[in-house]
Design a protein around this motif. Sequence first.
Motif, mmCIF file in Angstrom:
data_model
loop_
_atom_site.group_PDB
_atom_site.id
_atom_site.type_symbol
_atom_site.label_atom_id
_atom_site.label_comp_id
_atom_site.label_asym_id
_atom_site.label_seq_id
_atom_site.Cartn_x
_atom_site.Cartn_y
_atom_site.Cartn_z
ATOM 1 N N PHE A 188 0.822 -1.215 0.000
ATOM 2 C CA PHE A 188 0.000 0.000 0.000
ATOM 3 C C PHE A 188 0.859 1.271 0.000
ATOM 4 N N ARG A 189 2.029 1.179 -0.539
ATOM 5 C CA ARG A 189 2.922 2.330 -0.594
ATOM 6 C C ARG A 189 2.352 3.404 -1.530
ATOM 7 N N GLY A 190 2.354 4.635 -1.070
ATOM 8 C CA GLY A 190 1.903 5.754 -1.880
ATOM 9 C C GLY A 190 0.427 6.079 -1.764
ATOM 10 N N LEU A 191 -0.329 5.333 -0.965
ATOM 11 C CA LEU A 191 -1.774 5.578 -0.832
ATOM 12 C C LEU A 191 -2.023 6.521 0.344
ATOM 13 N N GLY A 192 -1.505 7.728 0.228
ATOM 14 C CA GLY A 192 -1.599 8.679 1.331
ATOM 15 C C GLY A 192 -2.983 9.251 1.544
ATOM 16 N N ARG A 193 -3.862 9.181 0.534
ATOM 17 C CA ARG A 193 -5.206 9.728 0.663
ATOM 18 C C ARG A 193 -6.262 8.634 0.866
ATOM 19 N N LEU A 194 -5.841 7.394 1.053
ATOM 20 C CA LEU A 194 -6.789 6.282 1.215
ATOM 21 C C LEU A 194 -7.547 6.428 2.524
ATOM 22 N N ARG A 195 -8.862 6.282 2.438
ATOM 23 C CA ARG A 195 -9.703 6.420 3.629
ATOM 24 C C ARG A 195 -10.364 5.119 4.053
ATOM 25 N N GLU A 196 -10.555 4.211 3.136
ATOM 26 C CA GLU A 196 -11.221 2.948 3.486
ATOM 27 C C GLU A 196 -10.493 1.794 2.816
ATOM 28 N N LEU A 197 -10.059 0.834 3.614
ATOM 29 C CA LEU A 197 -9.355 -0.351 3.140
ATOM 30 C C LEU A 197 -10.061 -1.575 3.689
ATOM 31 N N ARG A 198 -10.534 -2.427 2.780
ATOM 32 C CA ARG A 198 -11.289 -3.614 3.194
ATOM 33 C C ARG A 198 -10.608 -4.858 2.638
ATOM 34 N N LEU A 199 -10.220 -5.735 3.559
ATOM 35 C CA LEU A 199 -9.519 -6.975 3.219
ATOM 36 C C LEU A 199 -10.231 -8.197 3.799
ATOM 37 N N GLU A 200 -11.531 -8.095 4.074
ATOM 38 C CA GLU A 200 -12.229 -9.196 4.720
ATOM 39 C C GLU A 200 -12.456 -10.368 3.761
ATOM 40 N N ARG A 201 -12.653 -11.534 4.378
ATOM 41 C CA ARG A 201 -12.957 -12.782 3.667
ATOM 42 C C ARG A 201 -11.865 -13.157 2.668
ATOM 43 N N ASN A 202 -10.630 -13.134 3.145
ATOM 44 C CA ASN A 202 -9.500 -13.670 2.404
ATOM 45 C C ASN A 202 -8.894 -14.815 3.213
ATOM 46 N N ARG A 203 -7.645 -15.111 2.940
ATOM 47 C CA ARG A 203 -6.938 -16.166 3.677
ATOM 48 C C ARG A 203 -5.640 -15.619 4.260
ATOM 49 N N ILE A 204 -5.698 -14.392 4.704
ATOM 50 C CA ILE A 204 -4.496 -13.703 5.191
ATOM 51 C C ILE A 204 -4.065 -14.299 6.527
ATOM 52 N N THR A 205 -2.817 -14.721 6.591
ATOM 53 C CA THR A 205 -2.253 -15.276 7.821
ATOM 54 C C THR A 205 -1.234 -14.340 8.472
ATOM 55 N N SER A 206 -0.720 -13.382 7.713
ATOM 56 C CA SER A 206 0.294 -12.485 8.277
ATOM 57 C C SER A 206 0.241 -11.133 7.583
ATOM 58 N N VAL A 207 0.583 -10.110 8.336
ATOM 59 C CA VAL A 207 0.712 -8.744 7.835
ATOM 60 C C VAL A 207 2.120 -8.279 8.184
ATOM 61 N N SER A 208 2.846 -7.846 7.183
ATOM 62 C CA SER A 208 4.244 -7.454 7.393
ATOM 63 C C SER A 208 4.328 -6.177 8.218
ATOM 64 N N PRO A 209 5.343 -6.019 9.028
ATOM 65 C CA PRO A 209 5.518 -4.762 9.781
ATOM 66 C C PRO A 209 5.666 -3.574 8.827
ATOM 67 N N GLY A 210 5.040 -2.493 9.172
ATOM 68 C CA GLY A 210 5.101 -1.302 8.345
ATOM 69 C C GLY A 210 4.204 -1.323 7.136
ATOM 70 N N ALA A 211 3.324 -2.312 7.015
ATOM 71 C CA ALA A 211 2.456 -2.385 5.841
ATOM 72 C C ALA A 211 1.459 -1.239 5.789
ATOM 73 N N LEU A 212 1.130 -0.635 6.946
ATOM 74 C CA LEU A 212 0.125 0.433 6.989
ATOM 75 C C LEU A 212 0.734 1.788 7.323
ATOM 76 N N LYS A 213 2.028 1.930 7.188
ATOM 77 C CA LYS A 213 2.684 3.161 7.654
ATOM 78 C C LYS A 213 2.353 4.363 6.790
ATOM 79 N N ASP A 214 2.027 4.173 5.509
ATOM 80 C CA ASP A 214 1.723 5.297 4.625
ATOM 81 C C ASP A 214 0.252 5.693 4.639
ATOM 82 N N LEU A 215 -0.570 5.027 5.423
ATOM 83 C CA LEU A 215 -2.019 5.269 5.402
ATOM 84 C C LEU A 215 -2.405 6.198 6.549
ATOM 85 N N GLY A 216 -1.868 7.390 6.526
ATOM 86 C CA GLY A 216 -2.102 8.325 7.626
ATOM 87 C C GLY A 216 -3.524 8.837 7.694
#
Length: 647
Positions: free
Chosen positions: A158-186
């Motif tokens: 999600f690099r560069g998505l500085g204006r993102l307001r809504e992020l939906r990742l439900e109903r997947n098979r996600i087992t891990s989220v890397s550190p710093g994955a949400l750092k650009d989503l201020g």
Amino acid sequence: MSTKPAGNMFWGCITICVLALALQVYSSQPCDTSSSSCSSSSSSSSSSCVPGIHIVRDSPPNETLPACVTKLLVQGEVRTLWSGTFAGSLLLERVEFIGTSTATAEVDAFQSSPNLKILEISGTQIESLPEGIFGNLAELVLLYLTDNKLQSVGAELFRGLGRLRELRLERNRITSVSPGALKDLGQLQDLDLSQNALKDFPPDLFAELSGLQRLRASGNQLASIPQDIWSGRLTNLQLIDMQCNRITDLDTPASPHLKLQQLFLGYNQLRELPGDLSTHFPTLAKLGLHRNIISTLPDGLFGKLTELEWLDISENQIASLTQGSFEGLGKLTELNLGGNQIESLSDDVFKHLPSLQCLNLSQNKLSSLNGALLGEFGNWRVLLHGNSWHCDCELKELISSAQKNYTIVCEHPVEVRNQSLSELGKEVLCPTTTSAPSPPASASSPPAAPTASTPSPPASAPSPPASAQSPPASAPSPPASAQSPAVSASSPARSSPPTQSADSKTTSDSNAPSDSNAPSDPNASSPISNDSLAPPPQEQIKESRGAASHNGNKKMESEESEGDDLNWSSLSKVILPIIVPLLVLLFLFVLSRVYTRTRGYTVRPLDPRLKPVKMVDDENVKLLFVHDLPETIPAPQPLPAPLSSPN
């Protein structure tokens, strides 16, 4: 059965089949640009470009997208997101991949769409997305990646998505989220990670999300709430949904959350609640703690939750409530205590709830209520079913005096088990325990005469026998008595007449004139012969009764069979002409759905929280059902002005 209903049914089936096939052919007929029907629309679209929705049904597209396209709906067999798919569409603001067979994507698939604001990739076969694929989408506001097969979230996804307001990742098979994955989503306000396979979050994953308002992570395998949520940096957080996890302890934040209004922790493994719960969440309006293993509610636990309106503590292990259990909840309107182990309630347990409107006490172990508690209920909507009610006269009178329809099903006593209290009368629940005394017998009333079936009273025992009073008269009687054995022996098949009893014999003897000097004739015969008093043979009675019952059963069976035939024939004339066409129509509907899905003309709505809306493409060829995404994007709260559409 007559042939007329069958004929009507046949023609009805034929008519429905023809109409269904005609409708299917008409609805699934694609627009052929070479035909005369579409020539006018094609010429008009080529001469002047009208902004609207463009549809892509293959991969890669056979034609370049028009430069004026603002909304793009991709459907069908689109297996790969190519790098040149959106080339030349600088005005493109909204792209939807819904229900496609997309499995892979190139890193620069959206490189030529810098003005994209809404992107949805849902219901596809994608297992991973290359990092940096959204790097050129600086204007992106909504990103939906639901119902896919994503297994992880990379650090640069999600690099560069500085204006993102809504992020939906439900109903997947996600087992891990890397550190710093949400750092650009201020400026992220809504994050949904529900229904994945997450066991924990890396440290400080949410530390940079100062504008986050709603966090949903239900349906995972989390053992605790991340500490950075309580760190005090998420000051705008309003909703936390951590239901259906494995959380055992609720840690309180370092500083109070002054904006948190909704906290849902149901379907976890919480054993107790912290004593300072109300201190750290003073603005809570909804608190869900159902389906845990909480056993006690200490006094003053909710004392400072003065804004709480909805509290759910159902399906726990609470056995008792005290006067201070709900102290301070002045605005509470709905309280759910169902599915616990509460056996009794005190009169003043709910006295601190002046605004309560709905109270659920179902599925507990309550057996009785008192009048003071029923008076506290007042105009509340109270649920009382599923308890171990002991139905008696007192409970019946209390419920009747309340003049409300409470659903109470009796458990005790056994005679009225599983019966509704409202249907039982007072004569069943309030039986009389003492009977009225019988009046004493008067001395002048004569005693009842003994019958043949009852033994004679002992008072007659002292009376001397008749033979002792008149010895001369009873002397000649032995020959007569000696004759009776001979008669009974000569006819063993016949039985003595049942109407001849000792009482009747005594009565006849007393009515006859007695002469002690007149000699009795032992050879004198009775005017009534023994043959006339003998009953008919038992074999003849049994045969006649058996024949009568056999004839009656035959008649009843014939009448029942005739009635069944009439009922079935009348029902078949009405039901069969309706059922058979419906079955045929259902089969044709399923067949048409399979046909249209293979042609790629349907788009299934995957998210139940989004309503379908009808949208028409440029040439008005087909109605499409897509997600109800907002046409205009409201400005985020931290921003000074709303987003402006590109020229």
